[in-house]
Design a protein around this motif. Structure first.
Motif: not given
Length: 374
Positions: A202-207, A209-215
């Motif tokens: 569960c989390h809000d569904d806005l992407p 991002a991190s250094a490893e991934s856009d989402d």
């Protein structure tokens, strides 16, 4: 009924484990409400009880009594199991826990009629490396979350990014249901794994991002195992820290006044003197404002009293003016008239003492002029 019983057994197992490790914040079980307090969100601590505007902003979250899932998302959400508690996982840092955190967890807890909520919390090392310094230590953050009534289990040292390995590992080694599965030997291994699994992240569904991934939640969305929650606008840990930094000097003065030393606050002698000066200036300003307001009110009152007294005095003398004139005239009127009448006659005739004196002065004056000419 069996699903509910399984959930109750799992909670009892969690409680037993938490009791065996009293100093560990690993697990927590939701508690019943205290008598006299409402269970509606926003009410237990008085938030929104009086202000209707706040009540409109923090409307109670209703429990979803169905097992329906969102169908209007760009990703698929799998249908939940209905024969056991739905296991939801929320992860985060949860530094300076605030009502935005609480409402997100409440949404997750009330997503379905029967939910077992797990909360994963990252440790200090990962958080400080990836996001920055926290206010609370990891153990303080774990302990804070342990007191949230929506949370059934806390997973400490949770990974910064939810991975498939974490999902698989958690399914294989969940502590929360260990006691349950030991007592129920008739449950098959595959059923035990299903009980242990995380059904949704569960989390809000806005992407995110991190250094490893856009989402970081892309892979669970692809598996249909992501359940969105609604973010609470207007509050965040960063916002709380910004408020403190913005009013930094005020909080320093506040703590100095409460007895903390400059050393404890990590400020220099010069900074301490600057804060003391600010305190005195603020005190003088407040005193001036207070005294000005009080002096102004006093002056207005005194002027009104003076005006009233003058009006009274004026009326008093107006009432007695004629009496004084008549009394004066009756006592001295004839003598005053004789004196002024005689003076007028002497002036008119050039005689009397007044005339003699005048002639003497004129003679003396003429004599002085004659002697001066000789």
């Amino acid at each position: 009924m069996s699903a509910q019983r399984d959930g109750d057994i799992s909670r009892k197992g969690s409680s037993a484990q938490a009791a065996s490790m009293p100093n560990s914040p690993k697990l927590t079980v939701s508690r019943p409400p205290s008598p006299g307090f409402s269970m509606d969100p926003g009410s237990p601590m008085g938030l929104g009880d009086c202000d209707p505007n706040i009540m409109d902003s923090f409307k109670p979250i209703e429990t979803n009594m169905s097992y329906d899932v969102p169908m209007d998302k760009p990703y698929i959400v799998n249908p939940p199991p209905q024969d056991r508690p739905v296991r939801l996982y929320c992860d985060g840092i949860y530094d300076l826990v605030h009502y935005g955190h609480m409402r997100a967890l409440e949404q997750a807890k009330k997503s379905f009629p029967n939910v077992y909520l797990l909360v994963g919390m990252c440790n200090d090392e990962d958080t400080h490396t990836r996001k920055g310094k926290t206010v609370l230590t990891e153990n303080e953050r774990y302990e804070s979350m342990r007191h949230c009534r929506w949370v059934d289990e806390i997973i400490t040292d949770a990974p910064w990014i939810v991975t498939q390995e974490f999902m698989d590992e958690h399914e294989a080694s969940s502590d929360a249901f260990a006691a349950c599965t030991c007592r129920q030997s008739h449950i098959a291994d595959h059923t035990t794994k299903m009980l242990r699994r995380i059904d949704y992240v569960c989390h809000d569904d806005l992407p995110y991002a991190s250094a490893e991934s856009d989402d970081v939640y892309a892979f669970v969305k692809a598996q249909g195992r992501f359940l969105p929650t609604q973010r609470t606008d207007g509050v965040s840990t960063s916002d709380l820290i910004t408020r403190i930094v913005r009013d930094y000097d005020k909080y320093l003065r506040r703590n100095l006044e409460r007895g903390m030393s400059p050393k404890e606050l990590n400020i220099s002698f010069l900074k301490e003197q600057e804060l003391n000066l600010q305190k005195h200036v603020s005190g003088i300003r407040e005193q001036i404002k207070k005294n000005f307001q009080g002096t102004r009110e006093d002056l207005v009152g005194e002027l009104e009293d003076l005006k009233a007294e003058l009006r009274h005095t004026k009326l008093f003398w107006e009432d007695r003016r004629q009496d004084f004139v008549r009394g004066f005239s009756s006592m001295f009127g004839s003598q005053v008239g004789k004196i002024f009448g005689r003076k007028r006659r002497e002036i008119a005739n050039g005689s009397g003492d007044y005339g003699s004196s005048k002639r003497v002065r004129q003679a003396e004056s003429s004599g002085s002029l004659n002697s001066g000419s000789e």
